[in-house]
Design a protein around this motif. Structure first.
Motif, PDB file in Angstrom:
ATOM      1  N   ASN A  29       1.183  -1.374  -0.062  1.00 31.44           N
ATOM      2  CA  ASN A  29       0.080   0.105   0.007  1.00 31.44           C
ATOM      3  C   ASN A  29       1.078   1.491  -0.542  1.00 31.44           C
ATOM      4  O   ASN A  29       0.101   2.442   0.637  1.00 31.44           O
ATOM      5  N   GLU A  30       1.768   1.182  -0.146  1.00 32.05           N
ATOM      6  CA  GLU A  30       3.097   2.373  -0.690  1.00 32.05           C
ATOM      7  C   GLU A  30       2.486   3.625  -1.838  1.00 32.05           C
ATOM      8  O   GLU A  30       2.700   4.063  -0.799  1.00 32.05           O
ATOM      9  N   LYS A  31       2.496   3.423  -3.160  1.00 32.15           N
ATOM     10  CA  LYS A  31       2.419   3.986  -3.632  1.00 32.15           C
ATOM     11  C   LYS A  31       0.475   3.894  -3.911  1.00 32.15           C
ATOM     12  O   LYS A  31      -0.035   3.511  -4.930  1.00 32.15           O
ATOM     13  N   VAL A  32      -0.137   5.636  -2.970  1.00 31.99           N
ATOM     14  CA  VAL A  32      -0.908   5.654  -3.473  1.00 31.99           C
ATOM     15  C   VAL A  32      -1.870   5.874  -4.046  1.00 31.99           C
ATOM     16  O   VAL A  32      -1.142   6.688  -4.862  1.00 31.99           O
ATOM     17  N   VAL A  33      -2.859   6.470  -4.523  1.00 30.75           N
ATOM     18  CA  VAL A  33      -3.443   6.437  -6.294  1.00 30.75           C
ATOM     19  C   VAL A  33      -4.649   7.829  -6.230  1.00 30.75           C
ATOM     20  O   VAL A  33      -5.313   7.039  -4.485  1.00 30.75           O
ATOM     21  N   PRO A  34      -4.569   8.136  -6.403  1.00 28.70           N
ATOM     22  CA  PRO A  34      -5.794   8.813  -6.526  1.00 28.70           C
ATOM     23  C   PRO A  34      -7.116   8.712  -6.458  1.00 28.70           C
ATOM     24  O   PRO A  34      -7.467   7.453  -7.539  1.00 28.70           O
ATOM     25  N   GLY A  35      -8.038   9.115  -6.092  1.00 31.00           N
ATOM     26  CA  GLY A  35      -9.404   8.145  -6.629  1.00 31.00           C
ATOM     27  C   GLY A  35     -10.981   9.366  -6.285  1.00 31.00           C
ATOM     28  O   GLY A  35     -10.500  10.971  -5.874  1.00 31.00           O
ATOM     29  N   LYS A  36     -11.857   8.830  -6.870  1.00 31.57           N
ATOM     30  CA  LYS A  36     -13.277   9.259  -6.911  1.00 31.57           C
ATOM     31  C   LYS A  36     -13.925   8.556  -5.848  1.00 31.57           C
ATOM     32  O   LYS A  36     -14.062   7.364  -6.544  1.00 31.57           O
ATOM     33  N   LYS A  37     -14.957   8.849  -5.739  1.00 32.64           N
ATOM     34  CA  LYS A  37     -16.067   8.393  -5.427  1.00 32.64           C
ATOM     35  C   LYS A  37     -17.213   9.158  -5.083  1.00 32.64           C
ATOM     36  O   LYS A  37     -17.212  10.403  -4.865  1.00 32.64           O
ATOM     37  N   TYR A  38     -19.173   8.282  -5.019  1.00 37.34           N
ATOM     38  CA  TYR A  38     -19.828   8.884  -4.303  1.00 37.34           C
ATOM     39  C   TYR A  38     -20.202   9.209  -3.209  1.00 37.34           C
ATOM     40  O   TYR A  38     -19.717   8.586  -2.054  1.00 37.34           O
ATOM     41  N   GLU A  39     -20.446  10.539  -2.753  1.00 38.29           N
ATOM     42  CA  GLU A  39     -21.061  10.412  -1.176  1.00 38.29           C
ATOM     43  C   GLU A  39     -22.932  10.585  -0.830  1.00 38.29           C
ATOM     44  O   GLU A  39     -23.095  11.422  -1.590  1.00 38.29           O
ATOM     45  N   ILE A  40     -23.184  10.207  -0.692  1.00 40.48           N
ATOM     46  CA  ILE A  40     -24.457  10.276  -0.553  1.00 40.48           C
ATOM     47  C   ILE A  40     -25.126  11.642   0.370  1.00 40.48           C
ATOM     48  O   ILE A  40     -23.915  11.798   1.893  1.00 40.48           O
ATOM     49  N   PRO A  50     -17.871   6.873 -19.887  1.00 41.29           N
ATOM     50  CA  PRO A  50     -16.489   6.142 -19.996  1.00 41.29           C
ATOM     51  C   PRO A  50     -15.748   7.562 -18.405  1.00 41.29           C
ATOM     52  O   PRO A  50     -14.990   6.536 -17.616  1.00 41.29           O
ATOM     53  N   ALA A  51     -15.608   8.692 -18.982  1.00 38.35           N
ATOM     54  CA  ALA A  51     -14.936   9.594 -17.429  1.00 38.35           C
ATOM     55  C   ALA A  51     -15.799   9.309 -16.265  1.00 38.35           C
ATOM     56  O   ALA A  51     -15.134   9.931 -15.159  1.00 38.35           O
ATOM     57  N   GLU A  52     -16.969   8.659 -15.904  1.00 34.52           N
ATOM     58  CA  GLU A  52     -17.321   9.218 -14.635  1.00 34.52           C
ATOM     59  C   GLU A  52     -16.974   7.469 -14.623  1.00 34.52           C
ATOM     60  O   GLU A  52     -17.212   6.894 -13.100  1.00 34.52           O
ATOM     61  N   LYS A  53     -17.451   6.186 -15.651  1.00 32.67           N
ATOM     62  CA  LYS A  53     -17.348   4.910 -14.943  1.00 32.67           C
ATOM     63  C   LYS A  53     -15.961   4.734 -14.894  1.00 32.67           C
ATOM     64  O   LYS A  53     -15.608   3.394 -13.863  1.00 32.67           O
ATOM     65  N   GLN A  54     -15.170   5.281 -15.270  1.00 27.81           N
ATOM     66  CA  GLN A  54     -13.928   4.323 -14.971  1.00 27.81           C
ATOM     67  C   GLN A  54     -13.543   4.443 -12.857  1.00 27.81           C
ATOM     68  O   GLN A  54     -12.989   3.677 -13.031  1.00 27.81           O
TER      69      GLN A  54
END
Length: 524
Positions: A120-131, A463-467
């Motif tokens: 888990n050393e190399k973290v990655v940028p992410g996106k997710k939904y929040e209700i 795709p820009a969202e579903k990826q």
């Protein structure tokens, strides 16, 4: 004035039902069904209810654990993993614990997260939904961006090496990827979403299916397993025969990491079929077939009629391309497998991996008789394949990929304990990109834009969202897999074995799988 207004109101009220019943009556004059001849109005009403039945059952009448091929509970779990990167539930599970089934065996003293062997050393940028608001008729959400997301990849010492004897072996730091879905059967927006999402997650892959390698596959930059089916789409000459030159071209592409010969596929042990309406210019270019032509493939490579021919062909591809070559099979029974492995030892030619597909697999169109009655379910097939490989002393030479409704961490963990090194999922990735199980895959009119090449329907899938949903789904599944390994007292999911799974029958009797199916001693 009043009578005129009254007449208008009466006409407005009566006109719709008159038109409706008149239309129904006109239809009944040219009936195609016996019930409509004798009861025209009730007959058409029955037809309407029959058409709406699957939707009513899915959303209203089936319980959360009843639906097939996936229950509502499983479906919602996949959606939440993809959208919100969570699988938290309240008030307990919905599994029927009185039914027979496999369970993971927890350790008395599980591992702490800090004790896991994980990268888990190399973290990655992410996106997710929040209700932000959940109402009776509305749900308000916001898309939040995160700078640090743990990838939950395998530690370097647990890396899965596929084709270690090849000039270009494939090193896998993940254990979960997208199963075979052909371009044409699915659209380019789905492929972009799955490809970009798997690449962003790292350590994952997509399988092209038998439709050939398309430019959209390569554009995502993801690791690719290029499947070669009996129709040899993308690997054929102008006469439809296998082309070694086309194969070498594909083998020279950097992000194509391995090749898979499709001998069988889940519940579809028959030739592939693609309607001409789905064969667009891009699909035709990938498959090397004419635009608009309905294409079929046989249920076997015409020039491979026995184990000897199959293995010699595999060996020639390994030598020509320098990359791993495997086969995809469905297991029927142990005896049929043994001839294949006997010939491996005789020729000293081994596939680099074997993908075992359970009879419950199958994301595309298939015959119901085959779906319900042909081939063994995955867990049984895995045990047979793993036993056979151990019996012939080749288990360390060949990696096992498993596929067949493996869409949640517990199912993946059990598959790995029963013999799988890696796991493929088609429908899990499809649901992550928006599939609602509308059962319209074969029509080309998928309402969510997944299994269609029609530009109108593909607009539904962005795709820009579903990826990001695909990425979330992969990461959540891998995190869940490590959590289950920790609960079993293990440092990594790669350590899962049969002794970590128990089977409980309908009487409540419980036995460890390793005692039910002991590991065989190598006899060769």
């Amino acid at each position: 004035m009043v009578p005129t207004l009254l007449c208008v109101i009466i006409i407005i009220l009566l006109l719709p039902p008159i038109v409706f019943f008149g239309y129904m009556y006109a239809l009944s004059k040219q009936p195609k069904h016996s019930i409509i001849r004798s009861h025209p109005f009730l007959g058409w009403m029955r037809y309407l209810l029959e058409k709406l039945g699957p939707e009513f059952r899915q959303y209203w009448f089936e319980s959360d654990t009843e639906g097939k091929p996936f229950s509502r509970s499983d479906f919602v779990g996949m959606v939440y993993a993809a959208k919100y990167r969570t699988d938290l539930i309240s008030f307990g599970g919905k599994r029927d614990y009185e039914k027979p089934g496999f369970y993971l065996s927890n350790a008395m003293f599980p591992r702490l997260t800090s004790e896991l062997r994980v990268d888990n050393e190399k973290v990655v940028p992410g996106k997710k939904y929040e209700i932000t608001h959940e109402g009776l008729f509305t749900r308000r959400e916001k898309f939040i961006e995160e700078q640090e997301v743990k990838p939950w990849m395998l530690h370097d010492e647990d890396v899965i090496v596929v084709g270690e004897n090849r000039r270009q072996p494939w090193r896998l730091k993940g254990m979960f990827g997208a199963s075979a879905t052909s371009f044409g059967a699915v659209g380019e927006n789905y492929i972009m979403s799955a490809g970009y999402g798997a690449r962003m997650a790292g350590g994952s892959w997509i399988n092209t299916g038998e439709g050939g390698v398309a430019e959209v596959h390569l554009s995502t930059g993801v690791d690719i397993i290029s499947q070669i089916g009996p129709g040899m789409f993308g690997f054929r000459d102008d006469k439809g025969k296998f082309s070694l030159e086309e194969y070498k071209k594909k083998a020279s592409i950097p992000n194509i990491k391995a090749f898979e010969l499709k001998f069988h596929q889940g519940a579809k042990i028959r030739g592939g079929h693609l309607e001409g309406s789905k064969v667009t210019e891009k699909v035709a270019a990938a498959r090397l077939v004419p635009v608009g032509q309905t294409v079929n493939s046989p249920n076997r490579f015409e020039f491979l009629t026995n184990p000897d021919e199959a293995l010699r062909f595999i060996g020639s591809l390994q030598e020509a391309g320098g990359k791993p070559v495997g086969v995809k099979i469905v297991v029927g029974d142990p005896k049929r497998l043994e001839h294949f492995f006997e010939k491996m030892l005789e020729l000293s030619i081994y596939p680099d991996f074997i993908t075992v597909d359970g009879s419950e697999g199958g994301s595309g169109a298939m015959f119901k008789a085959m779906a319900d009655g042909m081939g063994l379910p995955l867990y049984a097939a895995l045990i047979i394949l793993d036993d056979t490989m151990r019996k012939f002393g080749v288990r360390d030479r060949i990696r096992i990929f498993a596929s067949g409704k493996l869409v949640t961490p517990d199912k993946v963990a059990i598959a790995m304990a029963l013999g799988a090194d890696c796991v493929n999922s088609a429908r899990g990735f499809m649901i992550a990109t928006g599939c609602i199980m509308a059962m319209q895959c074969h029509t080309g009119k998928c309402p969510t834009g997944v299994t269609t090449t029609d530009s109108k329907y593909q607009e539904a899938l962005v795709p820009a969202e579903k990826q990001w949903r695909v990425m979330n789904y992969i990461l959540q599944l891998r995190e869940g897999l490590f959590s289950l390994a920790a609960a079993c007292g293990l440092e990594s999911p790669t350590e899962l074995r049969r002794e970590h799974v128990v089977f409980t029958n309908e009487s409540g009797e419980t036995i460890r799988v390793v005692d039910l199916f002991p590991y065989p001693v190598a006899s060769r």
